[in-house]
Motif scaffolding. Structure first.
Motif, short mmCIF file in Angstrom:
data_model
loop_
_atom_site.label_atom_id
_atom_site.label_comp_id
_atom_site.label_asym_id
_atom_site.label_seq_id
_atom_site.Cartn_x
_atom_site.Cartn_y
_atom_site.Cartn_z
N TYR A 69 94.71 52.37 -8.09
CA TYR A 69 96.14 52.52 -8.32
C TYR A 69 96.66 53.68 -7.49
CZ TYR A 69 97.08 49.29 -12.21
OH TYR A 69 97.29 48.17 -12.97
N THR A 70 97.91 53.58 -7.01
CA THR A 70 98.56 54.69 -6.31
C THR A 70 99.94 54.91 -6.92
OG1 THR A 70 97.40 54.23 -4.25
CG2 THR A 70 99.38 55.58 -4.10
N ALA A 71 100.20 56.13 -7.37
CA ALA A 71 101.53 56.50 -7.87
C ALA A 71 102.12 57.55 -6.95
CB ALA A 71 101.42 57.01 -9.30
N GLU A 72 103.42 57.79 -7.09
CA GLU A 72 104.12 58.75 -6.23
C GLU A 72 104.76 59.83 -7.09
OE1 GLU A 72 106.92 56.23 -4.28
OE2 GLU A 72 105.37 55.10 -3.22
N LEU A 73 104.56 61.08 -6.69
CA LEU A 73 105.15 62.23 -7.38
C LEU A 73 106.38 62.70 -6.62
CD1 LEU A 73 104.71 64.31 -9.74
CD2 LEU A 73 103.54 65.74 -8.04
N TYR A 74 107.50 62.84 -7.33
CA TYR A 74 108.76 63.31 -6.72
C TYR A 74 109.27 64.53 -7.47
CZ TYR A 74 109.21 58.80 -4.30
OH TYR A 74 109.00 57.70 -3.50
N GLU A 75 109.79 65.48 -6.71
CA GLU A 75 110.55 66.57 -7.32
C GLU A 75 112.01 66.12 -7.37
OE1 GLU A 75 111.84 71.14 -6.30
OE2 GLU A 75 109.85 70.47 -5.61
N VAL A 76 112.68 66.35 -8.49
CA VAL A 76 114.07 65.87 -8.65
C VAL A 76 114.98 67.01 -9.09
CG1 VAL A 76 113.54 63.44 -9.08
CG2 VAL A 76 113.51 65.05 -10.99
N LYS A 77 116.26 66.86 -8.77
CA LYS A 77 117.25 67.89 -9.12
C LYS A 77 117.70 67.70 -10.57
CE LYS A 77 119.51 69.13 -4.74
NZ LYS A 77 119.09 70.51 -4.75
N PRO A 78 117.73 68.77 -11.35
CA PRO A 78 118.25 68.68 -12.72
C PRO A 78 119.78 68.74 -12.73
CG PRO A 78 117.54 70.91 -12.29
CD PRO A 78 117.24 70.12 -11.03
N LYS A 79 120.37 68.52 -13.91
CA LYS A 79 121.82 68.63 -14.05
C LYS A 79 122.27 70.08 -13.82
CE LYS A 79 121.70 66.25 -18.09
NZ LYS A 79 122.17 65.60 -19.33
N PRO A 83 116.01 79.30 -12.87
CA PRO A 83 114.87 79.83 -12.11
C PRO A 83 113.53 79.45 -12.76
CG PRO A 83 116.01 81.58 -13.31
CD PRO A 83 116.86 80.36 -13.44
N ASN A 84 112.52 79.27 -11.92
CA ASN A 84 111.14 79.03 -12.38
C ASN A 84 110.93 77.72 -13.15
OD1 ASN A 84 110.18 81.42 -11.26
ND2 ASN A 84 110.71 82.61 -13.08
N ILE A 85 111.88 76.78 -13.04
CA ILE A 85 111.68 75.46 -13.65
C ILE A 85 111.75 74.41 -12.55
CG2 ILE A 85 112.44 73.77 -15.37
CD1 ILE A 85 113.91 76.00 -16.82
N VAL A 86 110.70 73.59 -12.46
CA VAL A 86 110.67 72.50 -11.46
C VAL A 86 110.53 71.19 -12.22
CG1 VAL A 86 109.64 71.67 -9.33
CG2 VAL A 86 109.42 74.09 -9.94
N HIS A 87 111.39 70.24 -11.89
CA HIS A 87 111.39 68.94 -12.57
C HIS A 87 110.81 67.86 -11.65
CE1 HIS A 87 113.75 70.29 -16.03
NE2 HIS A 87 114.40 71.04 -15.16
N TYR A 88 109.97 67.02 -12.23
CA TYR A 88 109.32 65.94 -11.48
C TYR A 88 109.49 64.62 -12.21
CZ TYR A 88 106.62 69.90 -9.57
OH TYR A 88 106.23 71.09 -9.01
N VAL A 89 109.44 63.54 -11.43
CA VAL A 89 109.26 62.20 -12.01
C VAL A 89 108.12 61.52 -11.29
CG1 VAL A 89 111.68 61.96 -12.71
CG2 VAL A 89 110.95 61.08 -10.48
N LEU A 90 107.47 60.64 -12.00
CA LEU A 90 106.33 59.93 -11.46
C LEU A 90 106.67 58.45 -11.34
CD1 LEU A 90 102.75 60.79 -12.14
CD2 LEU A 90 103.36 58.39 -12.09
#
Length: 514
Positions: A69-79, A83-90
């Motif tokens: 299986y291959t999945a993709e990791l993305y960093e996404v912009k929050p609303k 500082p120091n918070i990074v949001h991701y979706v898979l």
């Protein structure tokens, strides 16, 4: 600087990624951790939609069902950026949007069938991302509800992910009643089908009632280093057996929870509420916002019955645009057994409330979507009662208006792990009438900051609910001074995330607070 990873199915820091209160917690706790000067990575599934404007980070390769299986990791912009918070979706094509808030699937014949599959893929991909160092060196992994608990299964049994044993795992229970139960064998969504090479112990994973099944909620409770209920009173409730409908407790997991408590792993910490950066609607717009929301849904909905119903509600609400009723009782919630069991079993009690409101020129406003049988019940009651305004959809501006402009907020939950609605209502100086259970016990004090009903039998609870409603109406009409005092007391209550997260650091994370 400590490094955290939050793993969940919902995250209201992202647009269109919330179905319930868990989304609020996953949004707010990282913000408070950030104020401690620590770093948080938050990951949720993309549900085939949330990754589209994201920044691609890496491919994740892993094995499931004996296949690659291959999945993709993305960093996404929050609303809102913090500082120091990074949001991701898979993203993986098999992790699709469901029919509940475009997140969860509702499989009537085999509950959790589709969700189990997508969260098996999601959790394995997250384990691979941790192993690959996508989030740096992690100190704490904080899991939320059964959707994330498979990481603990992988940590205990999967040879590829023994690195997870070096990390402290915290497990938060948001809704104990939804347990993610699926078969061990002989089903496409079974554990054996997805993890054919993993050797595991059936007894430590199984559901006590369905012993041929894994209980993923139980996995979180049994395997985490710290287990967390979202209020102190709910912690006490869940260590006792359920006796529905009078009492909802451990839902067959009370022994696991008592064991966790005896081992010093179970903590009841009240959720917080946000008191800054609040979106506030202008006062006086509640009916206009209702009409705007109705017309928006009329354009979107394809089902004829819903268009008819929304047109009917729009017509009804127009009377109130210029002639405000003298009293507004309201509720905003998912239409489920947990939230509105009393009204579905005893619709005559709800009709009695509407009659009481009619005598004082009052209305009841309910906003929500959910189980079809509950939607149907409230649509029918809305057709039959002029002073019941049921908005069968979602609108943030209308929700804000309801919290701002109601006189009494009604929360008759059968059980309530914590509850956020009563905190939001109280934040606006809006007294609440609540069932005396779980987190509602910890937040609403009878005759001081609101009203509470209870009883030893179902009939006693219904009588107490109607008596409580009478008490509220009587005070509102006949003792304005006492009502104002209660409004002020409700508004002064502070359930801050700072208080809660300081306890997280001490009890769950076992770090010194700063």
């Amino acid at each position: 600087m400590k490094n955290f990873l939050f793993v969940a199915a919902e995250n209201d820091a992202l647009a269109n990624c919330k179905a319930g209160g868990m989304g609020d917690v996953v949004r707010d706790v990282p913000r408070q951790i950030s104020e401690h000067g620590d770093k948080v990575h938050v990951i949720v599934p993309s549900y085939s939609r949330l990754h589209q404007d994201g920044l691609f980070k890496t491919h994740l390769n892993f094995s499931l069902r004996g296949l690659s299986y291959t999945a993709e990791l993305y960093e996404v912009k929050p609303k809102k950026e913090f500082p120091n918070i990074v949001h991701y979706v898979l993203h993986h094509p098999e992790i699709e949007a469901g029919d509940i808030a475009h997140i969860y699937h509702n499989d009537p014949e085999e509950p959790f069938y589709t969700d189990a599959i997508k969260y098996f893929i999601f959790n394995t991909a997250v384990a691979e991302a941790v192993k690959k160092g996508a989030f740096g060196d992690i100190d704490i992994i904080h899991l939320h509800d059964w959707h994330a608990s498979l990481l603990l299964f992988l940590r205990a049994y999967h040879q590829e992910y023994t690195n997870l044993k070096d990390i402290r795992f915290v497990y938060s229970i948001h809704n104990l009643a939804i347990q993610g139960i699926r078969p061990f064998d002989d089903n496409y969504s079974s554990v054996r089908n997805w993890f054919p090479d993993v050797v595991f112990d059936h007894r430590t994973l199984m559901d006590y009632r369905y012993q041929d099944c894994i209980n993923l909620m139980a996995v979180g409770i049994r395997f985490a280093d710290a287990v967390h209920t979202v209020s102190p009173s709910y912690k006490e409730d869940v260590m006792k057996p359920s006796s529905p409908p009078e009492f909802i407790g451990g839902e067959s997991l009370e022994q696991d929870l008592r064991t966790a408590d005896e081992e010093g792993r179970l903590f009841g910490i009240l959720n917080g509420c946000n008191y800054k950066n609040i979106n506030i609607e202008e006062k006086g717009f509640i009916y206009r916002n209702t009409v705007k929301a109705l017309f928006r849904w009329l354009q979107e909905e394809s089902k004829k019955y819903k268009a008819d119903f929304l047109a009917h509600t729009g017509e009804k609400i127009m009377e109130y645009v210029d002639n405000r009723p003298k009293f507004i009782a309201s509720s905003v919630a998912r239409l489920t057994e947990q939230k509105f069991y009393f009204f579905r079993r005893s619709p005559e009690a709800f009709v009695e409330i509407l009659k009481k409101l009619e005598k004082v020129d009052g209305i009841f406003m309910l906003l929500g979507t959910g189980a079809p049988e509950y939607e149907e019940l409230f649509r029918q009651l809305s057709y039959e009662h002029k002073n019941f305004v049921f908005t069968n959809g979602q609108s943030e501006s209308l929700i804000d208006s309801i919290y701002l402009e109601s006189d009494l907020y009604f929360m008759p939950s059968l059980f309530e792990p914590c509850g956020i609605s009563q905190m939001l209502a109280m934040r606006n100086g809006n007294p609440c009438l609540v069932h005396h259970t779980g987190g509602l016990k910890d937040t609403v004090k009878h005759m001081k900051t609101g009203f509470a009903f209870d009883g030893d039998t179902y009939d006693e609870k219904i009588k107490s609910m109607l008596d409580g409603f009478d008490q509220a109406l009587d005070m509102f009409q006949n003792d304005k001074e006492a009502w104002k005092k209660m409004q002020t007391a409700a508004k002064k209550m502070r359930f801050t995330w700072k208080k809660s997260v300081d306890k997280y650091y001490k009890d769950l994370y076992q770090f010194d607070t700063k």
